[in-house]
Design a protein around this motif. Sequence first.
Motif, short mmCIF file in Angstrom:
data_model
loop_
_atom_site.label_atom_id
_atom_site.label_comp_id
_atom_site.label_asym_id
_atom_site.label_seq_id
_atom_site.Cartn_x
_atom_site.Cartn_y
_atom_site.Cartn_z
N VAL A 4 0.81 -1.22 0.00
CA VAL A 4 0.00 0.00 0.00
C VAL A 4 0.85 1.27 0.00
CG1 VAL A 4 -1.92 -1.15 1.15
CG2 VAL A 4 -0.18 0.02 2.53
N LYS B 76 -4.03 -8.14 4.61
CA LYS B 76 -5.41 -7.69 4.41
C LYS B 76 -6.37 -8.28 5.44
CE LYS B 76 -5.33 -8.95 0.03
NZ LYS B 76 -5.74 -9.16 -1.39
N SER C 280 -1.57 5.30 2.86
CA SER C 280 -1.11 4.67 1.62
C SER C 280 -0.43 5.68 0.70
CB SER C 280 -2.29 4.04 0.89
OG SER C 280 -3.19 5.03 0.42
N ILE D 220 -5.53 -0.64 -4.16
CA ILE D 220 -6.35 -0.62 -2.94
C ILE D 220 -7.84 -0.61 -3.29
CG2 ILE D 220 -6.91 0.71 -0.86
CD1 ILE D 220 -3.96 1.66 -0.88
#
Length: 254
Positions: free
Chosen positions: A204, A212, A240, A248
Motif C-alpha cells: 500500500v 489484508k 497509503s 487498494i
Amino acid sequence: MKNQAYTTLIIDDEPPARARLQKLLEHFPETFRVLDEAKNGIEAVEKINQLQPDVIFLDIEMPGLNGFELLERLDKIPIVIFCTAFDQYSLKAFETNSIDYLLKPLRLERLQQTVEKLSRFKNNLSSATIRSVLKEFYSQKEEKKMTSITVKKGDKLIFIKLDEVTHFEADEKYVTVYTNKENHLIEQSLSQLELKLPQEFIRVHRAVILNKNLVLDVQKYFNSRFVITLNNNRKTRITSGRSYNLQIKNWMGI
C-alpha cells in the motif's frame, strides 16, 4: 498514440534470439527504435538505468538473474514485453495494453499485435501495479504456498507464521516484520517479499506491505490516498501512497 518511436532495449541471454527479435523489430521502424541489447540481467539493469528505454523486450529465463529478479532491482519499470519459450508462464495479466507476452519462437504476426496494443497505449502502469502483476505471475509459478517467514534471533532461526504478521515496513536499508507479539529485522527487500507473499498481503506504500486479513478499517484520505488501521494491539495507522490507489480500490471493490 505515441508520436515518436519507442526507445527499446532487447534483453536475452541467447544471441540467436536477440538477433531474431532485432530483425523482426526492423519491420516496425515507426514503432521501435532499438537502443541496445543486453545478454544478461546484470547488464540489463545497468543499461536500463543508463539509457532509460521506453520499452524492454525481456526474456524470463536467464542464468544468474532472471526477468523477475531484474525487475525487482529497478526503481522505475519501463513498458515490459515478456519473451519466453515456456508456455506455462502465460497469464491473462499479459493481455493488457501495458504488459504483453510473446511466446518463442517470436513471429511477425504476433509482434504486429503488440504494435497494435502500443498504438492504443496511453499511460504506463506504475511500478507498483506492474509488481502486483508479477506477484500474481510468481504465485502461479510456485508449487508451494509460502506460509511462514524465517528470521534470525541471535544465533537461532525462528519461523513466524504469515497469518500472525500484521505488516512489513522498510526503513532505509532494513525491513521489519511486525506481529502482535514482537518485531524482527529481516534480510529480504519489500520487492522480494511482494513477489513471494500470498494474496492475503498487499503493498500500500513503497515502504509498507500489510496483511489484508488484519485490517480493521480503511478511510479515504486526500490526494487519492487512504488511511488504513490495522487490527493489532497498537491499532497501527498507515497512510497509503498515491501510486497504490488502484490496487487498494480493487482490493476493496470500489
